[in-house]
Scaffold this motif. Structure first.
Motif, PDB file in Angstrom:
ATOM      1  N   ARG A 143       1.052  -1.217   0.014  1.00  0.00           N
ATOM      2  CA  ARG A 143       0.058   0.071  -0.033  1.00  0.00           C
ATOM      3  C   ARG A 143       0.810   1.318  -0.098  1.00  0.00           C
ATOM      4  O   ARG A 143       1.683   1.494   0.858  1.00  0.00           O
ATOM      5  CB  ARG A 143      -1.081   0.035   1.226  1.00  0.00           C
ATOM      6  N   GLU A 144       0.669   2.188  -0.955  1.00  0.00           N
ATOM      7  CA  GLU A 144       1.272   3.294  -0.898  1.00  0.00           C
ATOM      8  C   GLU A 144       1.150   4.493   0.312  1.00  0.00           C
ATOM      9  O   GLU A 144      -0.193   4.445   0.615  1.00  0.00           O
ATOM     10  CB  GLU A 144       1.082   3.988  -2.578  1.00  0.00           C
ATOM     11  N   LYS A 145       2.144   5.116   0.646  1.00  0.00           N
ATOM     12  CA  LYS A 145       1.835   6.033   1.869  1.00  0.00           C
ATOM     13  C   LYS A 145       1.469   7.232   1.046  1.00  0.00           C
ATOM     14  O   LYS A 145       2.048   7.692   0.251  1.00  0.00           O
ATOM     15  CB  LYS A 145       3.062   6.311   2.436  1.00  0.00           C
ATOM     16  N   LYS A 146       0.481   7.833   1.855  1.00  0.00           N
ATOM     17  CA  LYS A 146      -0.057   9.350   1.511  1.00  0.00           C
ATOM     18  C   LYS A 146       0.563  10.129   2.175  1.00  0.00           C
ATOM     19  O   LYS A 146       1.197  10.258   3.164  1.00  0.00           O
ATOM     20  CB  LYS A 146      -1.556   9.357   1.848  1.00  0.00           C
ATOM     21  N   GLU A 147       1.156  11.159   1.110  1.00  0.00           N
ATOM     22  CA  GLU A 147       1.887  12.273   1.842  1.00  0.00           C
ATOM     23  C   GLU A 147       1.218  13.225   2.757  1.00  0.00           C
ATOM     24  O   GLU A 147      -0.111  13.516   2.540  1.00  0.00           O
ATOM     25  CB  GLU A 147       2.423  13.241   0.680  1.00  0.00           C
ATOM     26  N   SER A 148       1.651  13.201   4.214  1.00  0.00           N
ATOM     27  CA  SER A 148       1.148  14.073   5.159  1.00  0.00           C
ATOM     28  C   SER A 148       0.800  15.327   4.542  1.00  0.00           C
ATOM     29  O   SER A 148       1.724  16.192   4.186  1.00  0.00           O
ATOM     30  CB  SER A 148       1.972  13.938   6.429  1.00  0.00           C
ATOM     31  N   THR A 149      -0.434  16.109   5.032  1.00  0.00           N
ATOM     32  CA  THR A 149      -0.860  17.472   4.640  1.00  0.00           C
ATOM     33  C   THR A 149      -0.803  18.262   6.004  1.00  0.00           C
ATOM     34  O   THR A 149      -1.265  19.490   5.964  1.00  0.00           O
ATOM     35  CB  THR A 149      -2.039  17.539   3.753  1.00  0.00           C
ATOM     36  N   VAL A 150      -0.460  17.737   7.059  1.00  0.00           N
ATOM     37  CA  VAL A 150      -0.556  18.355   8.498  1.00  0.00           C
ATOM     38  C   VAL A 150       0.592  19.258   8.456  1.00  0.00           C
ATOM     39  O   VAL A 150       1.772  18.832   8.288  1.00  0.00           O
ATOM     40  CB  VAL A 150      -0.246  17.278   9.434  1.00  0.00           C
ATOM     41  N   THR A 151       0.453  20.412   8.817  1.00  0.00           N
ATOM     42  CA  THR A 151       1.538  21.345   8.778  1.00  0.00           C
ATOM     43  C   THR A 151       2.283  21.361  10.378  1.00  0.00           C
ATOM     44  O   THR A 151       1.778  20.931  11.237  1.00  0.00           O
ATOM     45  CB  THR A 151       1.113  22.830   8.829  1.00  0.00           C
ATOM     46  N   SER A 152       3.497  22.004  10.414  1.00  0.00           N
ATOM     47  CA  SER A 152       4.216  21.923  11.757  1.00  0.00           C
ATOM     48  C   SER A 152       3.083  22.805  12.785  1.00  0.00           C
ATOM     49  O   SER A 152       3.348  22.371  13.726  1.00  0.00           O
ATOM     50  CB  SER A 152       5.465  22.722  11.466  1.00  0.00           C
ATOM     51  N   ARG A 153       2.654  23.776  12.135  1.00  0.00           N
ATOM     52  CA  ARG A 153       1.671  24.560  13.423  1.00  0.00           C
ATOM     53  C   ARG A 153       0.621  23.645  14.080  1.00  0.00           C
ATOM     54  O   ARG A 153       0.289  23.597  15.155  1.00  0.00           O
ATOM     55  CB  ARG A 153       0.954  25.785  12.677  1.00  0.00           C
ATOM     56  N   GLU A 154       0.130  22.731  13.122  1.00  0.00           N
ATOM     57  CA  GLU A 154      -1.121  22.061  13.535  1.00  0.00           C
ATOM     58  C   GLU A 154      -0.460  20.969  14.477  1.00  0.00           C
ATOM     59  O   GLU A 154      -1.041  20.504  15.507  1.00  0.00           O
ATOM     60  CB  GLU A 154      -1.804  21.503  12.263  1.00  0.00           C
ATOM     61  N   LYS A 155       0.672  20.267  14.015  1.00  0.00           N
ATOM     62  CA  LYS A 155       1.380  19.347  14.967  1.00  0.00           C
ATOM     63  C   LYS A 155       1.765  19.894  16.195  1.00  0.00           C
ATOM     64  O   LYS A 155       1.387  19.327  17.444  1.00  0.00           O
ATOM     65  CB  LYS A 155       2.718  18.839  14.405  1.00  0.00           C
ATOM     66  N   LEU A 156       2.145  21.285  16.549  1.00  0.00           N
ATOM     67  CA  LEU A 156       2.194  21.758  17.635  1.00  0.00           C
ATOM     68  C   LEU A 156       1.401  22.256  18.502  1.00  0.00           C
ATOM     69  O   LEU A 156       1.179  21.952  19.562  1.00  0.00           O
ATOM     70  CB  LEU A 156       2.947  23.249  17.353  1.00  0.00           C
ATOM     71  N   VAL A 157       0.072  22.522  17.788  1.00  0.00           N
ATOM     72  CA  VAL A 157      -1.175  22.976  18.684  1.00  0.00           C
ATOM     73  C   VAL A 157      -1.677  21.573  19.069  1.00  0.00           C
ATOM     74  O   VAL A 157      -2.056  21.450  20.272  1.00  0.00           O
ATOM     75  CB  VAL A 157      -2.120  23.460  17.711  1.00  0.00           C
ATOM     76  N   PHE A 158      -1.458  20.388  18.212  1.00  0.00           N
ATOM     77  CA  PHE A 158      -2.152  19.185  18.745  1.00  0.00           C
ATOM     78  C   PHE A 158      -1.263  18.741  20.012  1.00  0.00           C
ATOM     79  O   PHE A 158      -1.781  18.061  20.959  1.00  0.00           O
ATOM     80  CB  PHE A 158      -1.910  18.104  17.577  1.00  0.00           C
ATOM     81  N   ALA A 159       0.264  18.762  19.892  1.00  0.00           N
ATOM     82  CA  ALA A 159       0.856  18.607  20.926  1.00  0.00           C
ATOM     83  C   ALA A 159       0.668  19.087  22.164  1.00  0.00           C
ATOM     84  O   ALA A 159       0.695  18.699  23.456  1.00  0.00           O
ATOM     85  CB  ALA A 159       2.468  18.617  20.674  1.00  0.00           C
TER      86      ALA A 159
END
Length: 214
Positions: free
Chosen positions: A37-53
């Motif tokens: 199965r091919e991996k999908k490129e992540s569209t999550v930005t660094s800012r979104e990751k920081l907010v989530f963390a």
């Protein structure tokens, strides 16, 4: 001190025992399974990751305050990585990590004496720790089989053992076992994902256990 020694003794057995457990429970053709199965490129930005963390860390610390140091350490690492400050990433990922590992091993070696190692309580804890690792490894492999059947064979069940949160030891053990069965089977990235899930789940369960026991 006893718990620290036992923890390092039985965790070191993951490298020695888990490869045999994988070979015992997973046939060679499944150990060498290539995920197509091919991996999908992540569209999550660094800012979104920081907010989530930040939000996830705050929520988990409020729900399980006893395990707050574990959550904080994990999510601070994510924040530093996502900020992209290379000197800090290199300092923590290389220099600090190596120094902390060396210092901890040195202190355990200096403070440990023969009476501690020969204590019957330590032996009991060691046996219980090994049993816990064995059951965790079997459970992880069974989980790998569940995903294998759920994805209709497009999964390597060896990844399941990486769910045991010995980072990154179990992920490397899984990759080595898969690579020996089939040189084209590269599962390290999937195994590291399972590793991280194991870390978060372990921290949550630790908080629950300590809260209930206290």
């Amino acid at each position: 001190m006893e718990i620290s020694i036992v923890a390092y003794l039985y965790l070191s057995l993951t490298y020695g025992g888990y490869p045999y457990l994988i070979r015992l429970l997973i046939p060679k053709e499944l150990r060498g399974k290539v995920i197509t199965r091919e991996k999908k490129e992540s569209t999550v930005t660094s800012r979104e990751k920081l907010v989530f963390a930040v939000i996830t860390n705050a929520a988990l610390c409020l729900l399980f305050p006893v395990a707050a140091p574990l959550f904080l350490s994990f999510f601070v690492g994510i924040v530093i990585r996502e900020t992209g400050i290379k000197p800090y990433i290199k300092m923590i990922g290389e220099n600090f990590l190596y120094f902390a590992t060396f210092f901890l091993g040195l202190m355990l070696g200096v403070l440990c004496d023969a009476n501690t190692l020969l204590d019957a309580t330590v032996l009991k804890l060691l046996v219980l720790g090994m049993l816990a690792l064995l059951l965790s490894g079997i459970g992880g492999i069974l989980g790998g089989y569940v995903i294998y059947f759920f994805r209709k064979g497009d999964f390597n069940p060896t990844i399941g053992i990486a769910g045991v949160s010995c980072v990154p030891s179990t992920a490397k053990v899984a990759q080595k076992a898969a690579g020996k069965a089939n040189a084209a089977a590269f599962i390290l990235d999937y195994a590291l994902g399972a590793n991280i899930c194991g870390v978060i789940t372990t921290a949550i369960l630790t908080g629950i256990y300590i809260t209930l026991l206290s």
